[in-house]
Motif scaffolding. Structure first.
Motif, PDB file in Angstrom:
ATOM      1  N   THR A  52       0.854  -1.197   0.000  1.00 59.00           N
ATOM      2  CA  THR A  52       0.000   0.000   0.000  1.00 59.00           C
ATOM      3  C   THR A  52       0.886   1.242   0.000  1.00 59.00           C
ATOM      4  O   THR A  52       2.084   1.159   0.257  1.00 59.00           O
ATOM      5  N   TYR A  53       0.280   2.375  -0.278  1.00 58.74           N
ATOM      6  CA  TYR A  53       1.051   3.613  -0.435  1.00 58.74           C
ATOM      7  C   TYR A  53       0.557   4.702   0.496  1.00 58.74           C
ATOM      8  O   TYR A  53      -0.601   4.706   0.893  1.00 58.74           O
ATOM      9  N   ASP A  54       1.440   5.648   0.793  1.00 54.68           N
ATOM     10  CA  ASP A  54       0.979   6.937   1.279  1.00 54.68           C
ATOM     11  C   ASP A  54       1.412   7.981   0.245  1.00 54.68           C
ATOM     12  O   ASP A  54       2.086   7.654  -0.729  1.00 54.68           O
ATOM     13  N   ILE A  55       0.914   9.171   0.405  1.00 54.02           N
ATOM     14  CA  ILE A  55       1.234  10.366  -0.391  1.00 54.02           C
ATOM     15  C   ILE A  55       0.759  10.317  -1.848  1.00 54.02           C
ATOM     16  O   ILE A  55       0.909  11.291  -2.596  1.00 54.02           O
ATOM     17  N   GLY A  56       0.142   9.201  -2.273  1.00 57.37           N
ATOM     18  CA  GLY A  56      -0.481   9.146  -3.597  1.00 57.37           C
ATOM     19  C   GLY A  56       0.431   9.594  -4.715  1.00 57.37           C
ATOM     20  O   GLY A  56       1.616   9.237  -4.763  1.00 57.37           O
ATOM     21  N   GLN A  57      -0.136  10.382  -5.627  1.00 56.31           N
ATOM     22  CA  GLN A  57       0.601  10.782  -6.830  1.00 56.31           C
ATOM     23  C   GLN A  57       1.716  11.786  -6.540  1.00 56.31           C
ATOM     24  O   GLN A  57       2.514  12.097  -7.429  1.00 56.31           O
ATOM     25  N   LEU A  58       1.807  12.250  -5.271  1.00 58.50           N
ATOM     26  CA  LEU A  58       2.845  13.235  -4.951  1.00 58.50           C
ATOM     27  C   LEU A  58       4.252  12.654  -5.085  1.00 58.50           C
ATOM     28  O   LEU A  58       5.228  13.400  -5.147  1.00 58.50           O
ATOM     29  N   ASP A  59       4.357  11.320  -5.132  1.00 55.71           N
ATOM     30  CA  ASP A  59       5.701  10.762  -5.374  1.00 55.71           C
ATOM     31  C   ASP A  59       6.192  11.142  -6.773  1.00 55.71           C
ATOM     32  O   ASP A  59       7.390  11.241  -7.004  1.00 55.71           O
ATOM     33  N   GLY A 111      13.613   1.094   9.575  1.00 56.76           N
ATOM     34  CA  GLY A 111      15.013   0.688   9.479  1.00 56.76           C
ATOM     35  C   GLY A 111      15.713   1.260   8.259  1.00 56.76           C
ATOM     36  O   GLY A 111      16.940   1.211   8.155  1.00 56.76           O
ATOM     37  N   ILE A 112      14.943   1.801   7.322  1.00 55.83           N
ATOM     38  CA  ILE A 112      15.509   2.319   6.067  1.00 55.83           C
ATOM     39  C   ILE A 112      16.254   3.636   6.325  1.00 55.83           C
ATOM     40  O   ILE A 112      15.784   4.472   7.092  1.00 55.83           O
ATOM     41  N   PRO A 113      17.420   3.809   5.686  1.00 59.95           N
ATOM     42  CA  PRO A 113      18.184   5.044   5.915  1.00 59.95           C
ATOM     43  C   PRO A 113      17.379   6.315   5.613  1.00 59.95           C
ATOM     44  O   PRO A 113      16.537   6.333   4.726  1.00 59.95           O
ATOM     45  N   MET A 114      17.682   7.351   6.390  1.00 62.39           N
ATOM     46  CA  MET A 114      17.060   8.666   6.229  1.00 62.39           C
ATOM     47  C   MET A 114      17.796   9.383   5.103  1.00 62.39           C
ATOM     48  O   MET A 114      18.710  10.178   5.345  1.00 62.39           O
ATOM     49  N   TRP A 115      17.442   9.031   3.892  1.00 61.75           N
ATOM     50  CA  TRP A 115      18.126   9.598   2.736  1.00 61.75           C
ATOM     51  C   TRP A 115      17.131   9.615   1.586  1.00 61.75           C
ATOM     52  O   TRP A 115      16.379   8.656   1.400  1.00 61.75           O
ATOM     53  N   GLU A 116      17.090  10.737   0.848  1.00 58.65           N
ATOM     54  CA  GLU A 116      16.068  10.904  -0.183  1.00 58.65           C
ATOM     55  C   GLU A 116      16.087   9.788  -1.233  1.00 58.65           C
ATOM     56  O   GLU A 116      15.045   9.289  -1.637  1.00 58.65           O
ATOM     57  N   ASN A 171       5.187   0.840   7.772  1.00 61.25           N
ATOM     58  CA  ASN A 171       5.668   1.975   6.980  1.00 61.25           C
ATOM     59  C   ASN A 171       7.157   1.795   6.708  1.00 61.25           C
ATOM     60  O   ASN A 171       7.948   1.617   7.643  1.00 61.25           O
ATOM     61  N   MET A 172       7.538   1.851   5.430  1.00 63.23           N
ATOM     62  CA  MET A 172       8.932   1.624   5.055  1.00 63.23           C
ATOM     63  C   MET A 172       9.391   2.601   3.990  1.00 63.23           C
ATOM     64  O   MET A 172       9.790   2.228   2.881  1.00 63.23           O
ATOM     65  N   GLY A 173       9.319   3.892   4.336  1.00 65.09           N
ATOM     66  CA  GLY A 173       9.829   4.922   3.442  1.00 65.09           C
ATOM     67  C   GLY A 173      11.192   5.397   3.904  1.00 65.09           C
ATOM     68  O   GLY A 173      11.846   4.757   4.727  1.00 65.09           O
ATOM     69  N   MET A 174      11.600   6.546   3.363  1.00 66.55           N
ATOM     70  CA  MET A 174      12.894   7.080   3.731  1.00 66.55           C
ATOM     71  C   MET A 174      12.874   7.491   5.206  1.00 66.55           C
ATOM     72  O   MET A 174      12.144   8.389   5.590  1.00 66.55           O
ATOM     73  N   GLY A 175      13.686   6.826   6.033  1.00 67.82           N
ATOM     74  CA  GLY A 175      13.793   7.211   7.442  1.00 67.82           C
ATOM     75  C   GLY A 175      12.845   6.495   8.371  1.00 67.82           C
ATOM     76  O   GLY A 175      12.735   6.861   9.541  1.00 67.82           O
ATOM     77  N   GLY A 224       5.191  15.848  -6.504  1.00 69.21           N
ATOM     78  CA  GLY A 224       5.650  16.701  -5.421  1.00 69.21           C
ATOM     79  C   GLY A 224       7.059  17.239  -5.621  1.00 69.21           C
ATOM     80  O   GLY A 224       7.808  16.786  -6.492  1.00 69.21           O
ATOM     81  N   ASP A 225       7.417  18.213  -4.771  1.00 68.40           N
ATOM     82  CA  ASP A 225       8.785  18.716  -4.795  1.00 68.40           C
ATOM     83  C   ASP A 225       9.633  17.863  -3.835  1.00 68.40           C
ATOM     84  O   ASP A 225       9.143  16.878  -3.280  1.00 68.40           O
ATOM     85  N   ASN A 226      10.871  18.265  -3.621  1.00 68.86           N
ATOM     86  CA  ASN A 226      11.714  17.385  -2.813  1.00 68.86           C
ATOM     87  C   ASN A 226      11.327  17.375  -1.339  1.00 68.86           C
ATOM     88  O   ASN A 226      11.785  16.526  -0.591  1.00 68.86           O
ATOM     89  N   GLY A 227      10.462  18.320  -0.916  1.00 69.50           N
ATOM     90  CA  GLY A 227       9.931  18.257   0.451  1.00 69.50           C
ATOM     91  C   GLY A 227       9.136  16.990   0.666  1.00 69.50           C
ATOM     92  O   GLY A 227       9.018  16.487   1.782  1.00 69.50           O
ATOM     93  N   ASN A 228       8.560  16.480  -0.411  1.00 66.77           N
ATOM     94  CA  ASN A 228       7.831  15.212  -0.350  1.00 66.77           C
ATOM     95  C   ASN A 228       8.620  14.098  -1.030  1.00 66.77           C
ATOM     96  O   ASN A 228       8.055  13.060  -1.360  1.00 66.77           O
ATOM     97  N   SER A 229       9.897  14.346  -1.296  1.00 62.33           N
ATOM     98  CA  SER A 229      10.710  13.412  -2.083  1.00 62.33           C
ATOM     99  C   SER A 229      10.047  13.104  -3.413  1.00 62.33           C
ATOM    100  O   SER A 229      10.112  11.980  -3.924  1.00 62.33           O
ATOM    101  N   GLY A 230       9.362  14.098  -3.967  1.00 56.78           N
ATOM    102  CA  GLY A 230       8.691  13.924  -5.256  1.00 56.78           C
ATOM    103  C   GLY A 230       9.630  14.210  -6.413  1.00 56.78           C
ATOM    104  O   GLY A 230      10.667  14.865  -6.254  1.00 56.78           O
ATOM    105  N   ASN A 231       9.242  13.703  -7.601  1.00 52.91           N
ATOM    106  CA  ASN A 231      10.081  13.853  -8.791  1.00 52.91           C
ATOM    107  C   ASN A 231       9.920  15.221  -9.475  1.00 52.91           C
ATOM    108  O   ASN A 231      10.664  15.535 -10.393  1.00 52.91           O
TER     109      ASN A 231
END
Lengths: 104, 354
Positions: free
Chosen positions: B71-78, B326-331, B319-323, B81-88
């Motif tokens: 499943t996803y969070d943040i929808g199409q903002l990936d 256990g996943i590194p806090m890196w964009e 939840n397994m996104g950036m940070g 979105g701008d880099n505040g949302n780690s968007g492309n």
């Protein structure tokens, strides 16, 4: 993030039967093993086979429940979801609304 | 020195010996067990963690048959979105983005989201969001949610009508700070009911409450009350409650949900409150410590989440996104680290989804 997670452990959505398993988790609070067993039984397959793209690609087209490629006349959207409702014995909100507005 | 290429919590490559990795695994497990009062991982699970971390391949994965739902969070903002949302930063449409996730990116579910991804700013444009949901539902097949953060921070000054607890506490106005948090929780619940019931009326399969409790305990209580209202109004809708951290911050300190103080709750306790409110799926979160190794963060996250899964009556999608997870806090989270954390969560914590 979608790609590495999909590659590592994802069912792959409509590439296999991931959408059907997700629907059972959300509609019946089924944990992963139970949801996969339920869907496998409805499809007449094993829990291993429902995540197998080679098996599910043709079966999905045959069952008219949606495929990832652009196949003319293959049901998509509401039409595919209505077939999914019958297949796994569940109700889908957008299909209910479609029936309501079309009085079917 | 014989060692293994692995990562730090900020994503940087490091070489660690077997002994160093094993020590960090034990330290990560102990940290979680001590904080949350949950059991340590067993010896065979420690061995499997080491095996996953020390795997020589870039990418690892679960055994066939152990796949889970994504499943996803943040929808199409990936995408948008701008880099505040780690968007492309790609101005692609929301419909196109949803269908791409369904047909090209292997999504088992997806969601529609507002550019600000919060409940409050959706209210003035609710008709626009309902129309977009109706349009996309006519074409999409996978379960398609509406997603937003409760984000009760937007209800405090200077953005909202209530005094800011941080400012009030600085002035020693403790009672006023607590009252502001309580007002905010009630306001948030009303707004959740307004937005979520309308999105379900537009055909949404359900609602994803993402980053719940990001503004602390009152945020969590307001969200749980909103979930309860949505469940009452729409008994069959799919509801997912994903958290913001492993422990609920006590901004209020004593605010309760169904007779329980929520501040300081850990994932195995948070899930019980989500169940009471009427959620179908719970999303535990464990934040990453950038100064510690992947071994430490991964082991700590798995320890918290394993107990959450054990006690949960509903499925849990970690939840397994950036940070987080256990996943590194890196964009651009390194794929070797992402897939290792994924495998560990599925095969050791036994999550129902990611």
């Amino acid at each position: 993030m979608a790609v590495p997670h999909f590659m590592a452990s994802g069912m792959g959505g409509i590439r296999s039967a991931g959408d059907l398993v997700a629907r059972m988790q959300f509609s019946k609070n089924m944990k992963i093993d139970k949801a996969k067993e339920y869907v496998a039984k409805k499809l007449g397959l094993s829990t291993l086979e429902i995540a197998d793209e080679h098996i599910m690609r043709e079966l999905r087209e045959e069952l008219k429940i949606g495929v990832i490629t652009g196949v003319p006349n293959a049901p998509r959207g509401i039409a595919a979801k209505m077939n999914i409702e019958r297949l796994i014995d569940t109700k889908i909100n957008s299909c209910e609304l479609f029936r309501e507005v079309t009085k079917r | 020195m014989k060692g293994f290429y692995t990562r730090m919590g900020d994503g940087k490559r490091v070489i660690m010996t077997k002994e160093q990795i094993i020590n960090d695994i034990h330290a990560g497990i102990a940290d979680a067990a001590d904080m949350a009062g949950v059991p340590d991982l067993k010896a065979d699970e420690v061995d499997l963690l080491f095996e996953i971390i020390s795997d020589k391949n870039r990418i690892v994965g679960v055994e066939p048959g152990k796949e889970v739902v994504l499943t996803y969070d943040i929808g199409q903002l990936d995408f948008t979105g701008d880099n505040g949302n780690s968007g492309n930063g790609i101005d692609v449409g929301r419909r196109e983005s949803a269908l791409l996730h369904e047909r090209a990116l292997g999504g088992d579910t997806f969601e529609l989201a507002h550019a600000d991804y919060s409940i409050k700013p959706v209210k003035p444009i609710i008709s626009n969001e309902m129309q977009a949901m109706e349009e996309i539902q006519s074409e999409i097949i996978i379960p398609f949610f509406y997603g937003a953060m409760p984000n009760s921070g937007l209800y405090y000054a200077p953005d909202g009508p209530y005094g800011n607890p941080a400012d009030l506490m600085r002035e020693f106005k403790i009672e006023e700070a607590m009252q502001a948090a309580e007002f905010t929780a009630e306001h948030l619940a009303r707004d959740i009911e307004y937005v979520s019931t309308r999105m379900v009326a537009a055909g949404a399969d359900g609602f994803n409450f993402d980053t719940t409790a990001s503004a602390g305990d009152a945020d969590f209580v307001g969200t749980l009350k909103g979930v309860e209202m949505l469940r009452k109004a729409c008994p069959k809708t799919y509801i997912m409650v994903g958290m913001a951290g492993e422990s609920v911050m006590g901004i209020h300190g004593s605010i309760e949900y169904k007779g329980e103080v929520v501040a300081g709750k850990y994932p195995h306790q948070q899930v019980k409150l989500a169940e009471k409110a009427g959620a179908n799926v719970f999303g535990p979160v464990v934040n990453t410590n950038t100064s510690k190794s992947l071994a430490w963060n991964m082991s700590r996250s798995v320890t918290f989440v394993k107990e959450c899964i054990r006690v949960a009556k509903i499925p849990c999608h970690v939840n397994m996104g950036m940070g987080v997870g256990g996943i590194p806090m890196w964009e651009t989270a390194p794929n070797d680290a992402v897939t290792r954390c994924n495998k560990a969560m599925v095969e050791i914590a036994k999550v129902d989804g990611v």
